[in-house]
Design an enzyme around this catalytic site. Structure first.
Site, PDB file in Angstrom:
ATOM      1  N   TYR A   1      -1.176   4.723  10.551  1.00 33.36           N
ATOM      2  CA  TYR A   1      -2.181   3.806  11.360  1.00 33.36           C
ATOM      3  C   TYR A   1      -0.170   3.708  12.578  1.00 33.36           C
ATOM      4  O   TYR A   1       1.293   3.199  11.867  1.00 33.36           O
ATOM      5  CB  TYR A   1      -1.776   2.316  11.001  1.00 33.36           C
ATOM      6  CG  TYR A   1      -3.457   2.380  10.754  1.00 33.36           C
ATOM      7  CD1 TYR A   1      -4.282   2.813  10.795  1.00 33.36           C
ATOM      8  CD2 TYR A   1      -3.133   2.716   8.967  1.00 33.36           C
ATOM      9  CE1 TYR A   1      -5.456   2.536  10.616  1.00 33.36           C
ATOM     10  CE2 TYR A   1      -4.286   2.180   8.318  1.00 33.36           C
ATOM     11  CZ  TYR A   1      -6.159   2.208   8.749  1.00 33.36           C
ATOM     12  OH  TYR A   1      -6.956   2.293   8.198  1.00 33.36           O
TER      13      TYR A   1
ATOM     14  N   HIS B   1      -0.715   1.502  16.594  1.00 32.50           N
ATOM     15  CA  HIS B   1      -0.830   0.874  17.108  1.00 32.50           C
ATOM     16  C   HIS B   1       0.356   0.949  18.281  1.00 32.50           C
ATOM     17  O   HIS B   1       1.298   0.301  18.182  1.00 32.50           O
ATOM     18  CB  HIS B   1      -0.631  -0.663  16.345  1.00 32.50           C
ATOM     19  CG  HIS B   1      -2.360  -0.889  15.045  1.00 32.50           C
ATOM     20  ND1 HIS B   1      -3.252  -0.427  15.839  1.00 32.50           N
ATOM     21  CD2 HIS B   1      -1.865  -0.553  13.966  1.00 32.50           C
ATOM     22  CE1 HIS B   1      -4.049  -0.407  14.162  1.00 32.50           C
ATOM     23  NE2 HIS B   1      -2.867  -0.009  13.819  1.00 32.50           N
TER      24      HIS B   1
ATOM     25  N   ARG C   1       1.001  -1.319  -0.195  1.00 33.68           N
ATOM     26  CA  ARG C   1      -0.084  -0.388  -0.447  1.00 33.68           C
ATOM     27  C   ARG C   1       1.057   1.202  -0.006  1.00 33.68           C
ATOM     28  O   ARG C   1       2.098   1.351  -0.024  1.00 33.68           O
ATOM     29  CB  ARG C   1      -0.790  -0.056   1.427  1.00 33.68           C
ATOM     30  CG  ARG C   1      -1.506  -0.931   0.695  1.00 33.68           C
ATOM     31  CD  ARG C   1      -2.813  -1.098   2.537  1.00 33.68           C
ATOM     32  NE  ARG C   1      -2.028  -1.390   3.439  1.00 33.68           N
ATOM     33  CZ  ARG C   1      -2.870  -1.921   4.646  1.00 33.68           C
ATOM     34  NH1 ARG C   1      -3.515  -1.523   5.297  1.00 33.68           N
ATOM     35  NH2 ARG C   1      -2.088  -2.510   6.333  1.00 33.68           N
TER      36      ARG C   1
ATOM     37  N   LYS D   1       0.974   2.032   7.330  1.00 36.61           N
ATOM     38  CA  LYS D   1       1.809   1.311   8.278  1.00 36.61           C
ATOM     39  C   LYS D   1       2.819   1.629   9.550  1.00 36.61           C
ATOM     40  O   LYS D   1       3.083   2.983   8.947  1.00 36.61           O
ATOM     41  CB  LYS D   1       2.661  -0.222   8.354  1.00 36.61           C
ATOM     42  CG  LYS D   1       1.663  -1.188   7.142  1.00 36.61           C
ATOM     43  CD  LYS D   1       0.076  -1.861   8.486  1.00 36.61           C
ATOM     44  CE  LYS D   1       0.238  -2.136   9.425  1.00 36.61           C
ATOM     45  NZ  LYS D   1      -0.118  -2.364  10.659  1.00 36.61           N
TER      46      LYS D   1
ATOM     47  N   GLU E   1      -5.422   5.171  13.628  1.00 35.47           N
ATOM     48  CA  GLU E   1      -6.002   4.222  14.824  1.00 35.47           C
ATOM     49  C   GLU E   1      -7.130   4.548  15.459  1.00 35.47           C
ATOM     50  O   GLU E   1      -8.608   3.914  16.178  1.00 35.47           O
ATOM     51  CB  GLU E   1      -6.266   2.793  14.568  1.00 35.47           C
ATOM     52  CG  GLU E   1      -4.923   3.230  16.131  1.00 35.47           C
ATOM     53  CD  GLU E   1      -3.771   3.237  15.308  1.00 35.47           C
ATOM     54  OE1 GLU E   1      -3.007   3.159  16.448  1.00 35.47           O
ATOM     55  OE2 GLU E   1      -3.572   4.319  13.798  1.00 35.47           O
TER      56      GLU E   1
ATOM     57  N   ASP F   1      -2.535  -5.956  15.428  1.00 32.08           N
ATOM     58  CA  ASP F   1      -2.103  -5.475  15.286  1.00 32.08           C
ATOM     59  C   ASP F   1      -2.598  -4.675  16.646  1.00 32.08           C
ATOM     60  O   ASP F   1      -1.414  -3.591  16.641  1.00 32.08           O
ATOM     61  CB  ASP F   1      -2.971  -4.583  14.600  1.00 32.08           C
ATOM     62  CG  ASP F   1      -2.382  -4.375  12.973  1.00 32.08           C
ATOM     63  OD1 ASP F   1      -1.509  -4.310  12.781  1.00 32.08           O
ATOM     64  OD2 ASP F   1      -3.615  -4.521  11.901  1.00 32.08           O
TER      65      ASP F   1
END
Length: 371
Positions: A94, A96, A15, A75, A118, A270
């Site tokens: 993101y 996490h 991605r 990511k 998120e 995740d």
């Protein structure tokens, strides 16, 4: 504002933070975009596509990080990327952080402004930047589970939908949110026997209506989880506590008692996973076996369908990218309390309470931090 798009470097992550259409939109607002060469080739976007959209191509990630005021990724930044962040630079991706103390400490030390997709919310308390990836992961979880149940993969050799004269697989979905609803949709489409477990009665009512009573809904208790997990051929872990580590709802003792050849897809990996025996895997080696139960715990599941995922993600992140670029991060955050909820680390301070609690670190209210 100068926006940088580095190529993703996590294993089998194809991605990209911004597709050419998003770049064209941002450039139309007067901003500059630098893209690392080949950042989009994994999903069919060439450097020329980005040039045509108004971006400039740079040779290395370090060039992108050095020039950009805001880095947009997919990511969480890997260690080599975290080392390139600088004080006051915006990171929008993101993160996490709750199960990842190493990343958290590196981001604190960078003194960057780190906004996590998120934990951005909307007026209804939902997670608009997580939702499309949860939709993808929920749908993929059934594909992955069907794959894991194949005998050659260590599974029991059961077909999810069965055939006439043979019972279908029992699929148990823990968590009735976006992941759970999408997993249920796919599992029912394959004619599996589907049970969804959740602690929110309103969610269970909604699912019952949505699927016309075709699935079973069960209120979540320790007892009900154990009962249904032990009966399951496939368990989908779709639990989410915003910003925090996922609770371990399926214990190692339960795993020992499950059917030999049963499978678990822990979509919550995740955030550390909701299964005690889970640990993150990759698309290269997606599964492992514990006590004869196949575990699929890929930490970037949507990366396997990268084209769909990247476009879906850009559809929801683009308005926030434009606002951050147009207003600057301070005004954008102050004007939008829902975007402010995405601020996890601010110039060396943890500004997401659930992350601070999970990692036992000092917490500073986001409003106070940026004031």
């Amino acid at each position: 504002m100068i926006i940088g798009i580095p190529k993703e470097i996590k294993t089998h992550e194809y991605r990209v933070g911004m597709i050419p259409a998003s770049v064209k939109e941002v450039v139309s607002h007067g901003h500059h975009v630098f893209v690392e060469t080949n950042a989009g080739t994994g999903i069919g976007f060439s450097d020329q596509d980005y040039i045509d959209a108004g971006a400039q191509i740079l040779a290395t990630a370090s060039d992108v990080f050095a020039k950009a005021e805001m880095i947009v990724k997919v990511k969480e930044p890997q260690a080599v990327e975290r080392a390139m962040l600088r004080e006051g630079q915006i990171l929008f991706t993101y993160l996490h952080l709750a199960p990842d103390p190493e990343q958290t400490h590196d981001l604190i030390n960078s003194k960057a402004v780190c906004i996590a997709y998120e934990t951005v919310t909307d007026k209804n308390g939902r997670l608009p930047l997580l939702a499309p990836m949860s939709e993808v992961a929920g749908r993929m979880s059934i594909q992955a589970g069907a794959f894991a149940l194949e005998k050659s993969r260590g599974g029991s050799g059961i077909l999810l939908g069965g055939v006439p004269g043979v019972e279908p697989a029992k699929v148990v979905i823990i968590g009735g949110g976006v992941v759970g609803a999408n997993a249920a949709q796919m599992a029912l489409g394959l004619q599996a026997d589907v049970t969804v477990i959740d602690r929110n009665i309103d969610v269970l009512r909604q699912l019952d209506v949505q699927f016309n009573g075709k699935l079973k809904t069960v209120y979540s208790t320790n007892d009900s989880i154990e009962k249904h997990v032990l009966e399951a051929d496939l368990v989908i872990g779709g639990v989410l506590v915003v910003g925090a580590a996922a609770p371990k709802l399926v214990t190692a003792e339960m795993i020992k008692k499950m059917k030999p050849g049963a499978a678990i897809v822990d979509v919550a990996i995740d955030q550390g996973g909701c299964v005690e025996t889970s640990h993150a895997t990759t698309h290269s080696e997606p599964t492992y076996i514990v006590d004869e139960v196949v575990h699929y715990c890929v930490a970037n599941m949507p990366g396997a369908v990268a084209r769909t995922s990247a476009v879906a993600l850009n559809n929801v992140t683009l308005p926030y990218i434009v606002n951050l670029a147009n207003k600057g991060y301070k005004k954008a955050l102050q004007d939008d309390k829902h975007l402010l909820n995405g601020l996890n680390v601010y110039r060396g301070q943890i500004t997401c309470e659930s992350v601070a609690t999970s990692l036992d670190l000092p917490y500073v209210d986001a409003d106070s931090a940026i004031a």
